[in-house]
Design a protein around this motif. Structure first.
Motif, PDB file in Angstrom:
ATOM      1  N   GLY A   1       7.074  -0.920  -1.309  1.00 54.95           N
ATOM      2  CA  GLY A   1       7.560   0.457  -1.232  1.00 54.95           C
ATOM      3  C   GLY A   1       8.427   0.502   0.010  1.00 54.95           C
ATOM      4  O   GLY A   1       8.602  -0.525   0.679  1.00 54.95           O
ATOM      5  N   ILE A   2       8.988   1.664   0.325  1.00 55.99           N
ATOM      6  CA  ILE A   2       9.719   1.766   1.591  1.00 55.99           C
ATOM      7  C   ILE A   2       9.386   3.075   2.285  1.00 55.99           C
ATOM      8  O   ILE A   2       8.983   4.040   1.642  1.00 55.99           O
ATOM      9  N   GLY A   3       9.583   3.079   3.591  1.00 53.54           N
ATOM     10  CA  GLY A   3       9.429   4.319   4.343  1.00 53.54           C
ATOM     11  C   GLY A   3      10.715   5.130   4.231  1.00 53.54           C
ATOM     12  O   GLY A   3      11.762   4.586   3.858  1.00 53.54           O
TER      13      GLY A   3
ATOM     14  N   ASP B   1       0.739  -5.776   4.726  1.00 52.08           N
ATOM     15  CA  ASP B   1       0.485  -5.369   6.111  1.00 52.08           C
ATOM     16  C   ASP B   1      -0.914  -4.789   6.287  1.00 52.08           C
ATOM     17  O   ASP B   1      -1.633  -4.558   5.319  1.00 52.08           O
TER      18      ASP B   1
ATOM     19  N   ARG C   1      -0.708  12.162   8.048  1.00 55.97           N
ATOM     20  CA  ARG C   1      -1.368  12.889   6.959  1.00 55.97           C
ATOM     21  C   ARG C   1      -2.638  12.183   6.483  1.00 55.97           C
ATOM     22  O   ARG C   1      -3.523  12.813   5.930  1.00 55.97           O
TER      23      ARG C   1
ATOM     24  N   HIS D   1      12.171   1.332   6.038  1.00 61.75           N
ATOM     25  CA  HIS D   1      11.405   0.130   6.426  1.00 61.75           C
ATOM     26  C   HIS D   1      10.659  -0.425   5.223  1.00 61.75           C
ATOM     27  O   HIS D   1      10.211   0.303   4.356  1.00 61.75           O
TER      28      HIS D   1
ATOM     29  N   TYR E   1      -5.994  -0.768   5.109  1.00 61.63           N
ATOM     30  CA  TYR E   1      -5.360  -1.246   3.874  1.00 61.63           C
ATOM     31  C   TYR E   1      -6.338  -2.128   3.080  1.00 61.63           C
ATOM     32  O   TYR E   1      -6.207  -2.258   1.869  1.00 61.63           O
TER      33      TYR E   1
ATOM     34  N   THR F   1       0.875  -1.173   0.000  1.00 60.41           N
ATOM     35  CA  THR F   1       0.000   0.000   0.000  1.00 60.41           C
ATOM     36  C   THR F   1       0.918   1.231   0.000  1.00 60.41           C
ATOM     37  O   THR F   1       2.103   1.113  -0.284  1.00 60.41           O
ATOM     38  N   GLY F   2       0.368   2.379   0.323  1.00 59.04           N
ATOM     39  CA  GLY F   2       1.161   3.612   0.329  1.00 59.04           C
ATOM     40  C   GLY F   2       0.908   4.402  -0.942  1.00 59.04           C
ATOM     41  O   GLY F   2       0.247   3.914  -1.874  1.00 59.04           O
ATOM     42  N   SER F   3       1.429   5.618  -0.980  1.00 62.57           N
ATOM     43  CA  SER F   3       1.191   6.454  -2.164  1.00 62.57           C
ATOM     44  C   SER F   3       2.087   6.038  -3.336  1.00 62.57           C
ATOM     45  O   SER F   3       1.706   6.206  -4.496  1.00 62.57           O
ATOM     46  N   THR F   4       3.248   5.465  -3.042  1.00 62.38           N
ATOM     47  CA  THR F   4       4.181   5.121  -4.127  1.00 62.38           C
ATOM     48  C   THR F   4       3.581   4.172  -5.179  1.00 62.38           C
ATOM     49  O   THR F   4       3.727   4.439  -6.368  1.00 62.38           O
TER      50      THR F   4
ATOM     51  N   ALA G   1       7.426  -2.936   4.256  1.00 64.83           N
ATOM     52  CA  ALA G   1       6.155  -3.278   4.931  1.00 64.83           C
ATOM     53  C   ALA G   1       6.136  -2.464   6.226  1.00 64.83           C
ATOM     54  O   ALA G   1       6.349  -1.262   6.184  1.00 64.83           O
ATOM     55  N   PHE G   2       5.958  -3.097   7.386  1.00 64.91           N
ATOM     56  CA  PHE G   2       6.087  -2.340   8.640  1.00 64.91           C
ATOM     57  C   PHE G   2       7.261  -2.882   9.448  1.00 64.91           C
ATOM     58  O   PHE G   2       7.224  -2.912  10.677  1.00 64.91           O
TER      59      PHE G   2
ATOM     60  N   LYS H   1      13.109  10.029   0.006  1.00 66.33           N
ATOM     61  CA  LYS H   1      13.523   8.623   0.125  1.00 66.33           C
ATOM     62  C   LYS H   1      14.989   8.423  -0.299  1.00 66.33           C
ATOM     63  O   LYS H   1      15.472   7.298  -0.344  1.00 66.33           O
TER      64      LYS H   1
HETATM   65  C1  GLP Z   1       3.744   2.478   5.152  1.00 62.37           C
HETATM   66  C2  GLP Z   1       3.547   1.081   4.580  1.00 62.37           C
HETATM   67  C3  GLP Z   1       4.726   0.683   3.719  1.00 62.37           C
HETATM   68  C4  GLP Z   1       4.998   1.757   2.685  1.00 62.37           C
HETATM   69  C5  GLP Z   1       5.308   3.054   3.397  1.00 62.37           C
HETATM   70  C6  GLP Z   1       5.657   4.192   2.450  1.00 62.37           C
HETATM   71  O1  GLP Z   1       4.646   2.459   6.191  1.00 62.37           O
HETATM   72  N1  GLP Z   1       3.365   0.096   5.603  1.00 62.37           N
HETATM   73  O2  GLP Z   1       4.460  -0.560   3.102  1.00 62.37           O
HETATM   74  O3  GLP Z   1       6.063   1.379   1.865  1.00 62.37           O
HETATM   75  O4  GLP Z   1       4.165   3.409   4.159  1.00 62.37           O
HETATM   76  O5  GLP Z   1       4.512   4.817   1.957  1.00 62.37           O
HETATM   77  P1  GLP Z   1       4.527   5.842   0.766  1.00 62.37           P
HETATM   78  O6  GLP Z   1       4.603   5.037  -0.483  1.00 62.37           O
HETATM   79  O7  GLP Z   1       3.226   6.569   0.893  1.00 62.37           O
HETATM   80  O8  GLP Z   1       5.701   6.727   0.946  1.00 62.37           O
END
Ligand code: GLP
Length: 243
Positions: free
Chosen positions: A133-135, A68, A168, A139, A81, A37-40, A141-142, A204
């Protein structure tokens, strides 16, 4: 490296389509995808939906496992999610709902839920392509900084940075952001035949540098994929500022 986030989405979606179509899934042989999930990944999902509508991609014989889910957030909450995936992908494609797997953050026994998830992945024959994606703290996932690199699906308490980054989505109100999540482990993703990680934006850039240019560290859990035989990082120009 692609010039823009949109080009990353295009590349990723084409890659996924090629993988699924080359595999030619059937009733006897499902293609198994791990999904973030996430915006990416949003741009990639939009393009996958377009491919489906254009008739060049079917999800009829695809099984999915999401990375997650928040603990304690109602399933139909706009930021769960479950809602995210339904809204941004599943309701637009021809996937059989029985082939969609998302952790249940409201299960009465969360440990049992996590162990059962690992068992379902195994029963599906493992994951062919895990997309992540990554934080900004690296990170996946979580799997927050400090997570064991041999971790499996489990409950994690989110750290302050992640709660801040996700505020947000919850009216910028820190007190509304769930503090725990169920997440696949680093080793769960490492077990996938192939991994694809999408990274966009200058925020990132440090994480991408830590992911591929420094040593493997549990403080930047995405760095574990240096040890994976077939991981593809797809980044936009902005995310490469620290390389
Ligand atoms: C959360 C999700 C991650 C995701 C991250 C980044 O932490 N659990 O899986 O990669 O957000 O989100 P975004 O793509 O919005 O930057």
């Amino acid at each position: 490296i692609e010039e823009t986030a949109d080009a990353v989405a295009e590349y990723a979606a084409r890659y996924v389509r090629r993988k699924i179509n080359d595999f030619s899934p059937s009733e006897e042989r499902y293609f198994v995808l791990g999904l973030p999930t996430g915006s990416t990944p949003l741009g990639m999902y939009r393009k996958l939906i377009q491919f489906h509508r254009a008739g060049t991609l079917s999800f009829k014989y695809v099984k999915t496992f999401n990375m997650d889910e928040y603990v304690g957030l109602p399933r139909d909450h706009p930021e769960s999610y479950h809602t995210f995936m339904h809204h941004n992908l599943f309701r637009h494609i021809d996937i059989d709902p029985r082939n969609v797997h998302i952790l249940d953050g409201n299960a009465a026994d969360l440990k049992k839920e996590c162990d059962g998830y690992e068992a379902s992945i195994k029963a599906a024959g493992g994951i062919h392509l895990f997309i992540g994606g990554i934080g900004p703290d690296g990170h996946i996932a979580f799997n927050e900084p400090g997570s064991s690199l041999s971790s499996r699906t489990r409950i994690k308490t989110l750290n302050a940075d992640t709660i801040q980054a996700n505020a947000r989505f919850f009216d910028n109100d820190l007190s509304k952001v769930p503090t725990q999540a169920l997440t696949v482990g680093v080793a769960t993703v490492m077990d996938a035949e192939e991994v694809m990680i999408l990274i966009t934006g200058a925020h990132k850039a440090l994480a991408l540098h830590k992911a591929i240019e420094e040593g493997v560290s549990h403080m930047w859990t995405v760095s574990a994929f240096q040890m994976h035989p077939t991981t593809l990082f797809i980044a936009d120009e902005e995310a490469t500022l620290e390389l």
